[in-house]
Design a protein around this motif. Structure first.
Motif, PDB file in Angstrom:
ATOM      1  N   ASN A 187       9.200  25.850   0.668  1.00  0.00           N
ATOM      2  CA  ASN A 187       8.588  25.403   1.920  1.00  0.00           C
ATOM      3  C   ASN A 187       9.643  25.062   2.965  1.00  0.00           C
ATOM      4  O   ASN A 187       9.451  25.276   4.170  1.00  0.00           O
ATOM      5  N   ARG A 188      10.760  24.502   2.500  1.00  0.00           N
ATOM      6  CA  ARG A 188      11.831  24.167   3.461  1.00  0.00           C
ATOM      7  C   ARG A 188      12.372  25.427   4.119  1.00  0.00           C
ATOM      8  O   ARG A 188      12.666  25.433   5.316  1.00  0.00           O
ATOM      9  N   ILE A 189      12.521  26.490   3.322  1.00  0.00           N
ATOM     10  CA  ILE A 189      12.976  27.756   3.912  1.00  0.00           C
ATOM     11  C   ILE A 189      11.955  28.261   4.928  1.00  0.00           C
ATOM     12  O   ILE A 189      12.306  28.715   6.025  1.00  0.00           O
ATOM     13  N   GLN A 190      10.662  28.152   4.557  1.00  0.00           N
ATOM     14  CA  GLN A 190       9.615  28.607   5.477  1.00  0.00           C
ATOM     15  C   GLN A 190       9.631  27.784   6.763  1.00  0.00           C
ATOM     16  O   GLN A 190       9.543  28.327   7.869  1.00  0.00           O
ATOM     17  N   TYR A 191       9.756  26.444   6.633  1.00  0.00           N
ATOM     18  CA  TYR A 191       9.783  25.586   7.811  1.00  0.00           C
ATOM     19  C   TYR A 191      11.019  25.885   8.667  1.00  0.00           C
ATOM     20  O   TYR A 191      10.968  25.824   9.908  1.00  0.00           O
ATOM     21  N   SER A 192      12.131  26.198   8.006  1.00  0.00           N
ATOM     22  CA  SER A 192      13.353  26.503   8.764  1.00  0.00           C
ATOM     23  C   SER A 192      13.172  27.770   9.593  1.00  0.00           C
ATOM     24  O   SER A 192      13.583  27.838  10.750  1.00  0.00           O
ATOM     25  N   VAL A 193      12.536  28.782   8.997  1.00  0.00           N
ATOM     26  CA  VAL A 193      12.293  30.032   9.727  1.00  0.00           C
ATOM     27  C   VAL A 193      11.372  29.765  10.919  1.00  0.00           C
ATOM     28  O   VAL A 193      11.610  30.239  12.039  1.00  0.00           O
ATOM     29  N   ILE A 194      10.303  28.984  10.662  1.00  0.00           N
ATOM     30  CA  ILE A 194       9.385  28.648  11.765  1.00  0.00           C
ATOM     31  C   ILE A 194      10.121  27.878  12.852  1.00  0.00           C
ATOM     32  O   ILE A 194       9.940  28.111  14.052  1.00  0.00           O
ATOM     33  N   GLY A 195      10.977  26.930  12.427  1.00  0.00           N
ATOM     34  CA  GLY A 195      11.744  26.158  13.403  1.00  0.00           C
ATOM     35  C   GLY A 195      12.663  27.027  14.231  1.00  0.00           C
ATOM     36  O   GLY A 195      12.800  26.824  15.447  1.00  0.00           O
ATOM     37  N   LEU A 196      13.309  28.018  13.582  1.00  0.00           N
ATOM     38  CA  LEU A 196      14.180  28.927  14.326  1.00  0.00           C
ATOM     39  C   LEU A 196      13.385  29.717  15.363  1.00  0.00           C
ATOM     40  O   LEU A 196      13.837  29.929  16.488  1.00  0.00           O
ATOM     41  N   PHE A 197      12.179  30.162  14.933  1.00  0.00           N
ATOM     42  CA  PHE A 197      11.334  30.886  15.888  1.00  0.00           C
ATOM     43  C   PHE A 197      10.974  29.998  17.080  1.00  0.00           C
ATOM     44  O   PHE A 197      11.038  30.432  18.233  1.00  0.00           O
ATOM     45  N   LEU A 198      10.601  28.741  16.802  1.00  0.00           N
ATOM     46  CA  LEU A 198      10.216  27.839  17.894  1.00  0.00           C
ATOM     47  C   LEU A 198      11.393  27.565  18.829  1.00  0.00           C
ATOM     48  O   LEU A 198      11.253  27.585  20.061  1.00  0.00           O
ATOM     49  N   VAL A 199      12.556  27.299  18.255  1.00  0.00           N
ATOM     50  CA  VAL A 199      13.741  27.056  19.087  1.00  0.00           C
ATOM     51  C   VAL A 199      14.071  28.294  19.912  1.00  0.00           C
ATOM     52  O   VAL A 199      14.418  28.198  21.099  1.00  0.00           O
ATOM     53  N   SER A 200      13.952  29.477  19.287  1.00  0.00           N
ATOM     54  CA  SER A 200      14.219  30.719  20.021  1.00  0.00           C
ATOM     55  C   SER A 200      13.235  30.878  21.177  1.00  0.00           C
ATOM     56  O   SER A 200      13.615  31.246  22.287  1.00  0.00           O
ATOM     57  N   GLY A 210      12.166  30.887  26.760  1.00  0.00           N
ATOM     58  CA  GLY A 210      11.333  30.391  27.849  1.00  0.00           C
ATOM     59  C   GLY A 210      12.146  29.693  28.920  1.00  0.00           C
ATOM     60  O   GLY A 210      11.916  29.891  30.122  1.00  0.00           O
ATOM     61  N   PHE A 211      13.116  28.860  28.507  1.00  0.00           N
ATOM     62  CA  PHE A 211      13.939  28.143  29.482  1.00  0.00           C
ATOM     63  C   PHE A 211      14.771  29.114  30.316  1.00  0.00           C
ATOM     64  O   PHE A 211      14.834  28.993  31.550  1.00  0.00           O
ATOM     65  N   VAL A 212      15.401  30.094  29.650  1.00  0.00           N
ATOM     66  CA  VAL A 212      16.218  31.061  30.377  1.00  0.00           C
ATOM     67  C   VAL A 212      15.348  31.897  31.317  1.00  0.00           C
ATOM     68  O   VAL A 212      15.706  32.135  32.478  1.00  0.00           O
ATOM     69  N   THR A 213      14.186  32.329  30.822  1.00  0.00           N
ATOM     70  CA  THR A 213      13.289  33.130  31.662  1.00  0.00           C
ATOM     71  C   THR A 213      12.802  32.335  32.856  1.00  0.00           C
ATOM     72  O   THR A 213      12.753  32.839  33.984  1.00  0.00           O
ATOM     73  N   PHE A 214      12.435  31.068  32.603  1.00  0.00           N
ATOM     74  CA  PHE A 214      11.974  30.210  33.693  1.00  0.00           C
ATOM     75  C   PHE A 214      13.082  30.002  34.731  1.00  0.00           C
ATOM     76  O   PHE A 214      12.843  30.088  35.941  1.00  0.00           O
ATOM     77  N   SER A 215      14.298  29.737  34.273  1.00  0.00           N
ATOM     78  CA  SER A 215      15.412  29.521  35.205  1.00  0.00           C
ATOM     79  C   SER A 215      15.673  30.764  36.034  1.00  0.00           C
ATOM     80  O   SER A 215      15.882  30.687  37.257  1.00  0.00           O
ATOM     81  N   TYR A 216      15.643  31.935  35.378  1.00  0.00           N
ATOM     82  CA  TYR A 216      15.880  33.177  36.107  1.00  0.00           C
ATOM     83  C   TYR A 216      14.775  33.430  37.121  1.00  0.00           C
ATOM     84  O   TYR A 216      15.039  33.810  38.268  1.00  0.00           O
ATOM     85  N   PHE A 217      13.514  33.208  36.711  1.00  0.00           N
ATOM     86  CA  PHE A 217      12.404  33.444  37.630  1.00  0.00           C
ATOM     87  C   PHE A 217      12.474  32.497  38.817  1.00  0.00           C
ATOM     88  O   PHE A 217      12.246  32.902  39.963  1.00  0.00           O
TER      89      PHE A 217
END
Length: 947
Positions: A769-782, A787-794
């Protein structure tokens, strides 16, 4: 806690304010002394030879100096040679007075407030002086959301505190010198800092009291019976709430700003703070009820009693759903909170708090439903029996509620509400059947809650918007204006009090005095100035001849209109009232103001007055004045209209959000927006006094209203229904996720939620489960990073687009202006710069200011804003320096007036011989609002994708 402000005398606060103000002004003076020490740099800057002898570091000194809260003006003799941003201007008379008296420090009242003026001699040979204008207190001629009186040096000083150059009052000392001024207050005030701390202490005290009450109630439950603890809790909550309402604790925070003021937003007949408090108390009671009243898990053997108990519990849940629907409807319709669905991410702070209150109400309903449905689950009925009890409960509950008149005020149709109740209870039944509900159920409930709330908010906002369009259409269909009539009567009294106190004057002088006095009062009336224009016609009453020979035709036309208006008034008074109709009473001064209309969309108000005066031979005569007041159509300004304390026509504050048109007898009278409605006139109009909703497709939705005077009004706009709903759902889902995480974190620490609702943060899970949560966390951080970079550029791209657009519009306006200059030079032999602003403003839809080569204002499309002293008649010093000294072709700078921030583009204007004859300034603000809407729309779209 509330006794403390009463123990501290108001004079104590004034003494503290005077000390803080003196310290800040003295700190600015010391800062200026350090800058003045760099005399060589200042001399190079003031002599305009930066490009020859100075380094770029010299100009950085000037930029730093002009970025400070105070203003700087460099004078060489009597000539202004260098200055910074144009917030106000130093009058020549004030400067001459300082020179004559030899004073280096002077308190003076300028166009927008009180200033400490400091004079520093930079160079004796060239008589180069630096005048620093240190703002003591802003006192703008007008008050608006952007123009607020106050002390920029110490913003926490209440705005009711005033400045006087003479005692009595509390002296403001600068170092060891004599008092600069005195502070006083002629009305009570509240210290912001003190009341902000009191607000925090009130919240802490409330939480502490709640913890103590809950602890005692819990002990009573464990020591005696659950009802004993519940009774104590209810009595304590009701008692404290009654005390807060009896002593009006919330009123003590009125006008102190910050979160405390947001809590004062009107909701129903109370405030947003009361709503949040009541919701929190309700949630508290639901949690206590659920935790301490244990569900009996023994089935009832009597099937009839079990069915009735199941019906009662489920009917209670149905009633809770209907009450929640009614609360949301009232929140939308009967509050000062704008739930603008066109761009939901632009919602204000009070809207966010109201949404949070709604979400907490939804969670309270969930807790209440969970407790009631647990009882239903454990009384021994089968699923089909529970289903039958549910259907019976819905029918019984709606049957009982339909007996109350208020139930029929709910806009959601009863069958739809019944369907919502059936779906909600059915989902709950399946949820409780699952002995180990996990993350899927949590996500599912968040989706259900978000969709339920989003659907209701969307529906009620849609209905409110339709009602608003009908209300606007009804007001637009009547050309007469009650607001104007009230203001004119008030203006009439002011003019009579001021002019009739004068001794008799020759008619020409009296007419000139009347026009000056009328204009001075007219421009100070925010409603009249923003919505109406006027023409003044003056006559000798003895011979009924106009005083101005050039006004003969216009004066005769106005007299004819006055005759028609007077005849219409007499006809109306002679008309016999209909049975049951009361004849309208004549108000004071009613005979001075007449309404004229030709029945074809042309209308005006005629204000008539007589003034005693003298003819050319000194004999008594009477001046007859007729002021023709007509509607000013179209926006008078694109930047300064945001500043002018604008009051919308007939208080139609959101009229600019719609496309609209007014037709009388098939002829267009007035319109706004980007739609053409002439082809719609062929459709069958609604009956007189009624309206019809038209939906031609492509998201368009319009209200068509027909008045009894054959006036047809179209008003509406394009609506993106599904997109708006999805955006609202995404927003509410995100809010629910945040609330859920906060509740889980608090419950993990304090375990305050019922044990049956295992809402806690997960403990250390297995490795898989920790591996699964880590993958989900990486996706969320990504996702967040993307989103932040896209928002700043826009956002950067949007700003760059609008800056490029401003450049294009500026170049087009420059070309147009230079063409007009060449045309004037060829036809008239000279260039009259006063003729440039009006045509440029109409063509390019921008405010236009024309400055001479010295940087002084020559003319403007909005002269009144300069005449009032809100904006100084001076070009931006940086722009003037860039165009004249540094040779830039175009200069764009951010400027501020009060709290209004906007851009201004400056270019030089040349004559046919390529000589600079003037400078053109184009303020640019309206498109910045469009930019903010575009960025918010992009954020909404991004949020939709992520959710």
């Amino acid at each position: 806690m509330f006794v403390l402000p009463r123990l501290l005398d108001q004079e104590w606060f004034l003494e503290r304010y005077a000390g803080e103000l003196g310290e800040q002004l003295h700190a600015w003076e010391e800062e200026l002394s350090e800058v003045v020490a760099q005399r060589a740099v200042l001399m190079r800057l003031a002599r305009n030879d930066l490009h020859q002898t100075a380094s770029p570091e010299d100009f950085l000194v000037f930029q730093h100096l002009t970025s400070r809260p105070y203003l700087v003006h460099f004078y060489e003799g009597d000539s202004l040679v260098l200055w910074g941003r144009p917030a106000t201007i130093l009058p020549d008379s004030t400067r001459a007075r300082m020179i004559e008296s030899g004073r280096e420090r002077l308190l003076s009242r300028l166009s927008n407030g009180w200033y400490l003026i400091r004079r520093y001699r930079i160079d004796t040979t060239s008589q180069l002086d630096l005048y620093a204008l240190l703002p003591v207190r802003y006192e703008f001629p007008l008050q608006s959301a952007y123009l607020k009186n106050g002390f920029p040096a110490v913003p926490s000083i209440p705005s009711v505190v005033k400045v006087s150059p003479h005692p009595p009052g509390h002296a403001v000392q600068l170092g060891d010198g004599p008092p600069l001024c005195y502070l006083f207050a002629d009305q009570p005030f509240r210290d912001r800092d003190l009341y902000h701390w009191l607000f925090v202490l009130l919240i802490v005290a409330g939480l502490s009291a709640a913890w103590c009450i809950n602890y005692v109630a819990t002990q009573l439950v464990h020591s005696y019976q659950p009802w004993v603890g519940a009774l104590f809790l209810m009595a304590s909550v009701i008692g404290l709430r009654s005390l807060s309402m009896l002593y009006h604790w919330a009123d003590d925070f009125e006008g102190v700003g910050g979160l405390a003021s947001i809590m004062r937003t009107r909701v129903f007949d109370s405030t947003l703070g009361d709503l949040l408090l009541n919701v929190v108390l309700l949630l508290w009671l639901m949690i206590f009820f659920h935790r301490e009243f244990e569900v009996k898990r023994e089935p009832l053997h009597h099937r009839g009693m079990a069915f009735l108990l199941s019906l009662f519990n489920q009917a209670a849940v149905v009633a809770g759903i209907v009450v929640l629907i009614d609360l949301i409807q009232n929140l939308v319709f009967h509050s000062d909170i704008d739930f603008s669905l066109q761009n939901f991410l632009n919602i204000r702070a009070e809207g966010v708090l109201a949404i949070a209150a709604v979400m907490l109400m939804v969670f309270s309903l969930f807790l209440f439903s969970h407790r009631m449905m647990l009882t239903v689950l454990h009384i021994g009925l089968s699923k089909w029996e529970r289903l039958m009890a549910m259907l019976a409960a819905v029918l019984v509950a709606f049957g009982i509620m339909s007996q109350f008149a208020h139930f029929h005020e709910i806009m959601v149709p009863a069958p739809i509400m019944m369907l919502i109740c059936v779906i909600y209870i059915t989902i709950f039944d399946f949820f409780l059947d699952d002995e180990q509900p996990g993350l899927p159920w949590l996500i599912g409930w968040l989706v259900v809650m978000a969709a339920f709330t989003a659907g209701l908010l969307y529906f009620f906002n849609h209905e409110k918007d339709k009602q608003l369009r009908v209300e606007y259409a009804q007001k637009l269909a009547t050309f007469s204006d009650p607001l104007l009539e009230e203001d004119i009567l008030e203006l009439d009294e002011q003019l009579k009090a001021e002019l009739r106190a004068l001794r008799p004057l020759p008619l020409d002088s009296l007419a000139s005095r009347f026009e000056q006095t009328w204009h001075a009062h007219f421009v100070l009336n925010k409603y009249l100035f923003y919505n109406y224009g006027y023409q003044i016609h003056t006559y000798s009453l003895r011979d009924s001849l106009p005083l101005k020979p050039e006004d003969v035709e216009g004066a005769r036309l106005v007299l004819a209109r006055l005759d028609d208006a007077v005849a219409a008034v007499h006809l109306e008074r002679e008309r016999k009232p209909e049975p049951g109709e009361a004849r309208e009473a004549e108000g004071p001064g009613a005979s001075d103001l007449y309404y004229w209309s030709d029945g074809r969309g042309h209308f005006a108000y005629l204000w008539v007055e007589k003034w005693p005066g003298l003819d050319a031979q000194g004999q008594p005569d009477t001046l007859l004045t007729i002021v023709e007041i007509s509607r000013r159509k179209g926006k008078p300004s694109l930047v300064y209209s945001e500043l002018l304390l604008q009051q919308a026509y007939k208080n139609l504050d959101r009229l600019d959000d719609y496309s609209w048109a007014i037709y009388q007898h098939g002829k267009l009278v007035d319109s706004g927006g980007d739609r053409e409605f002439s082809t719609w006139l062929a459709l069958q109009p609604p009956a007189p006094g009624t309206y019809r909703v038209e939906e031609p497709g492509d998201g368009l939705r319009y209200v068509v209203y027909q008045s009894n005077e054959d006036i047809t009004v179209f008003i509406g706009r394009r609506e993106e229904g599904f997109k708006v709903f999805v955006s609202l759902f995404s927003y509410l889902f995100t809010v629910l996720v945040v609330i859920t995480v906060l509740l889980a974190a608090l419950n993990s620490a304090f375990r305050f939620l019922p044990p049956a609702i295992a809402l806690v943060l997960p403990s250390l899970p297995p490795l898989r489960n920790r591996i699964q949560y880590s993958v989900i966390g990486l996706f969320l951080v990504s996702f967040l990073m993307i989103g932040f970079v896209t928002f700043s550029y826009f956002k950067e791209s949007t700003e760059q687009y609008h800056e490029n657009r401003l450049e294009r519009k500026t170049i087009a306006a420059q070309t147009h202006a230079e063409h007009e200059i060449a045309l004037l030079a060829r036809l008239e032999g000279r260039v009259d710069l006063n003729q440039l602003p009006e045509p440029l403003a109409k063509v390019h839809r921008l405010d236009v200011n024309i400055y001479n080569t010295s940087g002084r204002l020559v003319s403007s499309s909005e002269k009144d804003i300069f005449e009032r002293g809100i904006v100084p008649p001076l070009i931006n010093g940086h722009a003037w320096y860039a165009l004249t000294v540094q040779g830039h072709k175009l200069a764009i700078y951010d400027e501020t007036i009060g709290k209004l921030r906007y851009k201004v583009a400056y270019v030089a204007l040349h004559d046919p011989n390529e000589r600079i004859v003037a400078y053109l300034g184009l303020p640019y603000y309206a498109h910045l609002r469009e930019k903010n809407n575009e960025v918010a729309s992009f954020n909404g779209a991004l949020l939709n994708v992520y959710v």
